[in-house]
Design a protein around this motif. Structure first.
Motif, PDB file in Angstrom:
ATOM      1  N   LYS A  31      -0.361 -12.117  -0.837  1.00  0.00           N
ATOM      2  CA  LYS A  31      -1.482 -11.447  -1.498  1.00  0.00           C
ATOM      3  C   LYS A  31      -1.279  -9.941  -1.509  1.00  0.00           C
ATOM      4  CE  LYS A  31      -5.810 -13.681  -1.789  1.00  0.00           C
ATOM      5  NZ  LYS A  31      -7.194 -13.815  -1.370  1.00  0.00           N
ATOM      6  N   ILE A  32      -0.764  -9.444  -0.391  1.00  0.00           N
ATOM      7  CA  ILE A  32      -0.500  -8.009  -0.315  1.00  0.00           C
ATOM      8  C   ILE A  32       0.478  -7.623  -1.415  1.00  0.00           C
ATOM      9  CG2 ILE A  32       0.683  -6.266   1.078  1.00  0.00           C
ATOM     10  CD1 ILE A  32      -0.692  -7.414   3.530  1.00  0.00           C
ATOM     11  N   LYS A  33       1.496  -8.460  -1.587  1.00  0.00           N
ATOM     12  CA  LYS A  33       2.492  -8.171  -2.615  1.00  0.00           C
ATOM     13  C   LYS A  33       1.845  -8.178  -4.007  1.00  0.00           C
ATOM     14  CE  LYS A  33       7.121  -9.436  -3.768  1.00  0.00           C
ATOM     15  NZ  LYS A  33       8.101 -10.513  -3.809  1.00  0.00           N
ATOM     16  N   ALA A  34       0.981  -9.155  -4.238  1.00  0.00           N
ATOM     17  CA  ALA A  34       0.323  -9.235  -5.542  1.00  0.00           C
ATOM     18  C   ALA A  34      -0.600  -8.029  -5.753  1.00  0.00           C
ATOM     19  CB  ALA A  34      -0.462 -10.537  -5.658  1.00  0.00           C
ATOM     20  N   MET A  35      -1.287  -7.615  -4.689  1.00  0.00           N
ATOM     21  CA  MET A  35      -2.168  -6.446  -4.818  1.00  0.00           C
ATOM     22  C   MET A  35      -1.355  -5.199  -5.136  1.00  0.00           C
ATOM     23  SD  MET A  35      -4.712  -6.994  -1.620  1.00  0.00           S
ATOM     24  CE  MET A  35      -5.621  -8.510  -1.479  1.00  0.00           C
ATOM     25  N   LEU A  36      -0.244  -5.048  -4.438  1.00  0.00           N
ATOM     26  CA  LEU A  36       0.583  -3.862  -4.668  1.00  0.00           C
ATOM     27  C   LEU A  36       1.129  -3.860  -6.094  1.00  0.00           C
ATOM     28  CD1 LEU A  36       2.470  -3.581  -1.253  1.00  0.00           C
ATOM     29  CD2 LEU A  36       0.540  -2.216  -2.072  1.00  0.00           C
ATOM     30  N   ALA A  37       1.413  -5.061  -6.629  1.00  0.00           N
ATOM     31  CA  ALA A  37       1.923  -5.131  -7.999  1.00  0.00           C
ATOM     32  C   ALA A  37       0.852  -4.691  -8.993  1.00  0.00           C
ATOM     33  CB  ALA A  37       2.392  -6.545  -8.319  1.00  0.00           C
ATOM     34  N   HIS A  38      -0.414  -4.823  -8.614  1.00  0.00           N
ATOM     35  CA  HIS A  38      -1.495  -4.416  -9.514  1.00  0.00           C
ATOM     36  C   HIS A  38      -1.985  -2.992  -9.248  1.00  0.00           C
ATOM     37  CE1 HIS A  38      -1.868  -8.812 -10.130  1.00  0.00           C
ATOM     38  NE2 HIS A  38      -2.291  -8.456 -11.310  1.00  0.00           N
TER      39      HIS A  38
END
Ligand SMILES: *[C@@H]1O[C@H](CO)[C@@H](O)[C@H](O)[C@H]1NC(C)=O
Ligand SMILES: *[C@@H]1O[C@H](CO)[C@@H](O)[C@H](O)[C@H]1NC(C)=O
Ligand SMILES: *[C@@H]1O[C@H](CO)[C@@H](O)[C@H](O)[C@H]1NC(C)=O
Ligand SMILES: *[C@@H]1O[C@H](CO)[C@@H](O)[C@H](O)[C@H]1NC(C)=O
Length: 648
Positions: free
Chosen positions: A439-446
């Motif tokens: 999720k952290i990775k997905a948040m950082l991608a956004h």
């Protein structure tokens, strides 16, 4: 925070069902499924009642006739412009909204039709549409595997893995195969674990499928057969992945294979496959109990590490300590005693309906041999979500113990009447909630740079408007602020507020401020998420206490305003922040986010007293608490005593 409620946030299970339906009906969507009960087309599409929408039932899907937004896979203009509520129709047609344009976003760029890239990041595309498009797309690609024996199975694995991959790009965990498909997969993977020749065949016939099959079954194998089998299963993956040449992986990805490994990176950690770490150089010696009465509360470890992840700190901390140099098996040399229990892992650990997972007969004095020495003051209990109510006999028994907890204040306990429970400055350890690494990775991608953020304010979360759980928010003395936020900001320009939405990550990642109101309890995971989305948190919870105040200069990167603040006043205040100031806050958010990432601190980086991880923050406070526990003037007396008789 009542973790149990979160099961119906954004689950890709529903996404999968819908998308299958959409495939059958030729991509037209399933409008008829949108309407039931009081919810009808007029109320939702014409009157635009915000209560109609959640992660699955979106306006875009249910009201296609009422808007001119894109159809499946087609977005007019440059799709990367259409984030944070801006639409081609609002900006590029006659009479465009004024706030559409600035230095970064100009009509010349945004209003010219461009193709959406076929793979990769689905900028601006609605998750449901991205999902349907991807699944449809890969079914036309070749499989690239030896198909004679298991062609159908490889295909099923490819489609399931794709659906999980897309879900995760949007921050939702995705649904593993179920029913017959799950049976087939489990049998296949167990055969690989037990039969070397079958594995040799599988890994060469379709290596990407072999990896994905393991990724999709290992949690279930742990649940059914225990951690030992899960380790053997995951070991196959760890052996195979590095032997695949990158050219082969790239070629496979070109024809639609995806790698789910990222989202499972927690598995070797919590299963103890990474070896020991240095506990950030701490000298503390911690004895970890193995309590037969609580044995059911420390498994299944993989399911509990993932389930309601914001509440899963008790798994993270237990497994982190258990693989550290801080543990001792010698109770005599121990400074502290840790009682492992995944107390927020509802429905996996046989909790009873009222939300209490500790068995009724569990009595610390009786079942913990070292408890009485210091009246429990050197014993640690973790509460990952929700304290038990104060009147609970367990809370009375352990009231002198150290609580490691995310809750600083809790007004309504789910398991009792309206009781207050709170964290204590002198003995407890406050920590952030857990956010899974994927999720952290997905948040950082956004997470977009501050100057590109098109929204001023965002908040999407549950409130008393929610059909199913609204009654809980209505009865919480803290949650009323959520209603006021939604009432005001729902219609405000450049603001996005309302119930949970499927493109939540897009909105948070393109907003300058994220509102962080209290909910059922004083804290919410939204606060820690804002560090990864890069939006400045505006805390609206008078009772909340923030963790790691010695490590993080909270007042330089966030705001706290009274929960009773007038919304218009708040709006004006936030609108007045200049870009330079926002950029500086944004930089500090970036620097501080490692304090909230529980995937940090399990390896080399924990060998010395430096760096940044929630575990380091926790150890620093725990060391102070340990000091006090043994030397407190209040733990000198035993529980019962009488003067020693004279012997003269
Ligand atoms: C949608 O577009 C059509 C023409 O393409 C137009 O007549 C109609 O008014 C539009 N509807 C809305 C809701 O903007
Ligand atoms: C999705 O698949 C791609 C391609 O294999 C991979 O690089 C990426 O890490 C995956 N993302 C998630 C969140 O699973
Ligand atoms: C837990 O199990 C009970 C009874 O089996 C069920 O009613 C409840 O919905 C489950 N809760 C969750 C969060 O899965
Ligand atoms: C938003 O504005 C519309 C029209 O001006 C109004 O009918 C509606 O009640 C408003 N919604 C909220 C949540 O205030």
């Amino acid at each position: 925070m009542p973790g149990r409620l979160f099961s119906f946030l954004l689950t890709a299970a529903v996404v999968l069902r819908l998308t299958e339906g959409e495939k059958e009906s030729g991509g037209s969507g399933q409008k008829h499924q949108c309407w039931h009960g009081d919810y009808d087309e007029h109320r939702c599409c014409v009157e635009k009642d915000p209560d109609c929408w959640d992660a699955v039932f979106t306006e875009k899907r249910c009201c296609p006739l009422w808007s001119n937004t894109s159809t499946l896979g087609k977005t007019r203009g440059d799709p990367t412009c259409w984030v944070g509520g801006f639409k081609f129709e609002d900006c590029c047609l006659e009479d465009p909204k004024e706030e559409c344009w600035d230095n970064e976003f100009r009509p010349e760029r945004c209003c010219v039709d461009r193709d959406v890239p076929l793979t990769g990041f689905f900028a601006g595309e609605d998750p449901l549409e991205a999902f349907a498009r991807r699944i449809a797309e890969i079914s036309t690609f070749p499989l690239g595997c030896e198909e004679e024996r298991l062609g159908e199975v490889w295909r099923m694995i490819k489609e399931s893995a794709t659906s999980i991959n897309v879900s995760r790009i949007y921050g939702s965990p995705g649904e593993k195969p179920s029913g017959e498909n799950a049976d087939v997969l489990n049998k296949l993977v167990l055969k690989w674990v037990n039969d070397e020749r079958a594995w040799q065949w599988g890994r060469s016939a379709c290596p990407m499928a072999a990896l994905a099959a393991i990724d999709m079954t290992v949690v279930g194998i742990d649940r059914r057969f225990g951690a030992e089998k899960a380790r053997a299963t995951y070991q196959l993956r760890l052996d195979l992945a590095p032997t695949l040449p990158s050219t082969q992986v790239e070629a496979a990805e070109k024809i639609g294979w995806v790698d789910l490994g990222d989202a499972n990176e927690f598995i070797p950690r919590v299963l103890g496959m990474h070896g020991e770490h240095g506990c950030f150089g701490s000298k503390l010696k911690i004895f970890i109990y193995n309590v037969p009465e609580l044995a059911h509360m420390v498994r299944p470890v993989l399911a509990c590490a993932q389930k309601m992840p914001q509440c899963a700190v008790s798994v993270q901390i237990h497994r982190w300590l258990a693989t550290s140099t801080c543990v001792t098996e010698d109770a005599q040399e121990a400074d502290l005693f840790y009682v492992p229990a995944y107390e927020a892992c509802y429905n996996e650990t046989a909790c009873v309906e009222d939300g209490r997972c500790f068995p009724k007969e569990f009595d610390p004095v009786k079942h913990l041999p070292y408890f009485e020495r210091y009246r429990g003051a050197d014993h640690i209990f973790v509460f990952g979500c929700n304290f038990l109510p104060f009147e609970d006999p367990l809370m009375t028994a352990i009231r002198q113990s150290i609580f490691i907890t995310v809750e600083s204040f809790q007004a309504v306990s789910l398991s009792g009447p309206n009781l207050f429970a709170w964290f204590s400055h002198w003995k407890d350890v406050l920590i952030p909630g857990n956010i899974p690494a994927y999720k952290i990775k997905a948040m950082l991608a956004h997470n977009t740079p501050m100057y590109k953020r098109r929204l001023l304010v965002a908040f999407h979360g549950h409130s008393s408007r929610n059909k199913k759980i609204g009654h809980m928010y209505k009865s919480s003395p803290l949650a009323e602020v959520r209603d006021r936020i939604i009432n005001y900001f729902f219609n405000a320009s450049r603001c996005s507020a309302g119930p949970p939405v499927s493109d939540y990550f897009l909105r948070m990642g393109t907003s300058r401020f994220c509102l962080i109101p209290a909910g059922l309890t004083a804290w919410t995971i939204h606060l820690y998420e804002s560090f990864f989305f890069g939006c400045v948190p505006v805390i609206m919870s008078d009772e909340v206490i923030l963790p790691f105040q010695e490590e993080i200069d909270w007042s330089s990167l966030s705001l706290q305003v009274p929960a009773s603040i007038d919304m218009e006043e708040l709006h004006k205040k936030l609108d007045a922040y200049r870009m330079g100031r926002l950029k500086a806050m944004s930089r500090r958010l970036t620097e501080a986010r490692c304090w909230f990432d529980y995937s940090l601190g399990w390896g080399q980086e924990a060998s010395a007293r430096k760096g940044c991880s929630p575990f380091l923050g926790m150890m620093k406070v725990l060391e102070k608490r340990a000091e006090l526990a043994r030397h407190s003037p209040y733990s000198r007396l035993k529980r019962f005593w009488e003067p020693i008789p004279h012997t003269d």
